[in-house]
Design a protein around this motif. Structure first.
Motif, PDB file in Angstrom:
ATOM      1  N   GLN A 137      27.697 -43.314 -47.188  1.00 57.74           N
ATOM      2  CA  GLN A 137      27.961 -44.593 -46.517  1.00 57.74           C
ATOM      3  C   GLN A 137      29.450 -44.793 -46.276  1.00 57.74           C
ATOM      4  O   GLN A 137      29.856 -45.380 -45.277  1.00 57.74           O
ATOM      5  N   GLY A 138      30.253 -44.269 -47.200  1.00 59.02           N
ATOM      6  CA  GLY A 138      31.709 -44.389 -47.045  1.00 59.02           C
ATOM      7  C   GLY A 138      32.255 -43.586 -45.882  1.00 59.02           C
ATOM      8  O   GLY A 138      33.353 -43.864 -45.395  1.00 59.02           O
ATOM      9  N   GLN A 142      33.589 -42.891 -40.055  1.00 55.74           N
ATOM     10  CA  GLN A 142      34.296 -41.690 -39.614  1.00 55.74           C
ATOM     11  C   GLN A 142      33.417 -40.838 -38.702  1.00 55.74           C
ATOM     12  O   GLN A 142      33.837 -40.419 -37.626  1.00 55.74           O
ATOM     13  N   LEU A 143      32.189 -40.615 -39.133  1.00 51.43           N
ATOM     14  CA  LEU A 143      31.287 -39.790 -38.340  1.00 51.43           C
ATOM     15  C   LEU A 143      30.908 -40.495 -37.037  1.00 51.43           C
ATOM     16  O   LEU A 143      30.812 -39.858 -35.981  1.00 51.43           O
ATOM     17  N   GLY A 144      30.704 -41.810 -37.109  1.00 54.55           N
ATOM     18  CA  GLY A 144      30.408 -42.576 -35.902  1.00 54.55           C
ATOM     19  C   GLY A 144      31.560 -42.542 -34.925  1.00 54.55           C
ATOM     20  O   GLY A 144      31.363 -42.501 -33.703  1.00 54.55           O
ATOM     21  N   GLY A 161      24.521 -37.786 -36.220  1.00 51.24           N
ATOM     22  CA  GLY A 161      25.679 -37.331 -36.974  1.00 51.24           C
ATOM     23  C   GLY A 161      25.179 -36.912 -38.347  1.00 51.24           C
ATOM     24  O   GLY A 161      24.317 -37.598 -38.920  1.00 51.24           O
ATOM     25  N   ILE A 162      25.667 -35.797 -38.854  1.00 56.74           N
ATOM     26  CA  ILE A 162      25.167 -35.292 -40.134  1.00 56.74           C
ATOM     27  C   ILE A 162      26.335 -34.987 -41.066  1.00 56.74           C
ATOM     28  O   ILE A 162      27.275 -34.276 -40.694  1.00 56.74           O
ATOM     29  N   LEU A 163      26.277 -35.544 -42.256  1.00 54.84           N
ATOM     30  CA  LEU A 163      27.204 -35.191 -43.332  1.00 54.84           C
ATOM     31  C   LEU A 163      26.526 -34.147 -44.193  1.00 54.84           C
ATOM     32  O   LEU A 163      25.372 -34.325 -44.601  1.00 54.84           O
ATOM     33  N   PHE A 174      22.782 -39.722 -39.654  1.00 58.69           N
ATOM     34  CA  PHE A 174      22.940 -41.024 -39.002  1.00 58.69           C
ATOM     35  C   PHE A 174      22.452 -40.870 -37.558  1.00 58.69           C
ATOM     36  O   PHE A 174      22.740 -39.875 -36.895  1.00 58.69           O
ATOM     37  N   ILE A 175      21.729 -41.874 -37.075  1.00 54.75           N
ATOM     38  CA  ILE A 175      21.218 -41.877 -35.700  1.00 54.75           C
ATOM     39  C   ILE A 175      22.113 -42.769 -34.839  1.00 54.75           C
ATOM     40  O   ILE A 175      22.482 -43.875 -35.257  1.00 54.75           O
ATOM     41  N   TYR A 176      22.433 -42.298 -33.634  1.00 56.49           N
ATOM     42  CA  TYR A 176      23.316 -43.065 -32.752  1.00 56.49           C
ATOM     43  C   TYR A 176      22.575 -43.589 -31.525  1.00 56.49           C
ATOM     44  O   TYR A 176      21.759 -42.887 -30.919  1.00 56.49           O
ATOM     45  N   THR A 177      22.874 -44.845 -31.196  1.00 57.79           N
ATOM     46  CA  THR A 177      22.359 -45.495 -29.995  1.00 57.79           C
ATOM     47  C   THR A 177      23.552 -46.079 -29.252  1.00 57.79           C
ATOM     48  O   THR A 177      24.683 -46.094 -29.764  1.00 57.79           O
TER      49      THR A 177
END
Length: 204
Positions: A137-138, A142-144, A161-163, A174-177
């Motif tokens: 979550q932290g 950054q990934l977004g 996005g994948i950590l 994480f899924i992006y819209t």
């Protein structure tokens, strides 16, 4: 940032820590290994003599860790998807101009999976499984941010996005819209604005 606290009490040191390099050095070398393995044909392999030169600054324990963790990645479902990717761009640098300032950075890996772009970021943090969710979550912003910049520069929005935490051999997605990337842009501009205000810079 917390202020340093001076104490006359000697700090205890784990004996294993004395056998290790600074974690940031390990992380840099890990990223270099993964970059070269992403560029190889087929992906996911590297000559042993070449690998040994790259990891030479590390301790024997760390060399083994890189070998084991990188091999585990390429055997995982995530690694297999990268192997099959139609496009793969490791260590992708960017310079992005916003209304409030210049943003520079580097994306660990951008690859195309089943027609969709994915942003992958490696983390070598030494964390426990119970810490993984909070740690991920932290890094969400950054990934977004990487996904937002990629869309602005290349005209295609990443779908995910994948950590990837190398020590846990665990991925967090994480899924992006359009809406989520819009929020990233707002956070970015708000951050630049706070910096400008604290520095006494006016943008009239």
């Amino acid at each position: 940032i917390k202020p340093a606290v001076y104490s006359e009490e000697p700090e205890s040191v784990d004996a294993e820590d004395l056998e290790r390099s600074p974690r940031n050095e390990y992380g840099t070398i890990y990223h270099r290994v993964m970059e070269l393995m992403s560029l190889s044909s087929p992906r996911g392999v590297i000559r042993e003599d070449f690998l040994e030169k790259i990891v030479s600054p590390l301790t024997a324990v760390e060399k083994d860790e890189i070998r084991v963790s990188s091999a585990a990645f390429w055997k995982s479902p995530l690694g297999l998807s990268v192997k099959k990717a139609s496009s793969c761009h490791p260590e992708l640098p960017f310079i992005f101009k916003t209304p409030c300032g210049i943003l520079k950075g580097q994306i660990d890996l951008a690859y195309r999976d089943a027609g969709q772009w994915v942003i992958l970021d490696y983390k070598t943090n030494q964390i426990t499984p119970s810490e993984a969710k909070k740690t991920a979550q932290g890094y969400e912003f950054q990934l977004g941010l990487y996904a937002f910049v990629f869309r602005e520069l290349y005209g295609e929005a990443p779908a995910r996005g994948i950590l990837y935490f190398s020590t846990l051999k665990q991925a967090h997605e994480f899924i992006y819209t359009q809406e989520s990337l819009k929020k990233v842009r707002e956070q970015l501009l708000a951050g630049f604005q706070r910096i400008a205000v604290s520095a006494g810079i006016s943008r009239e």
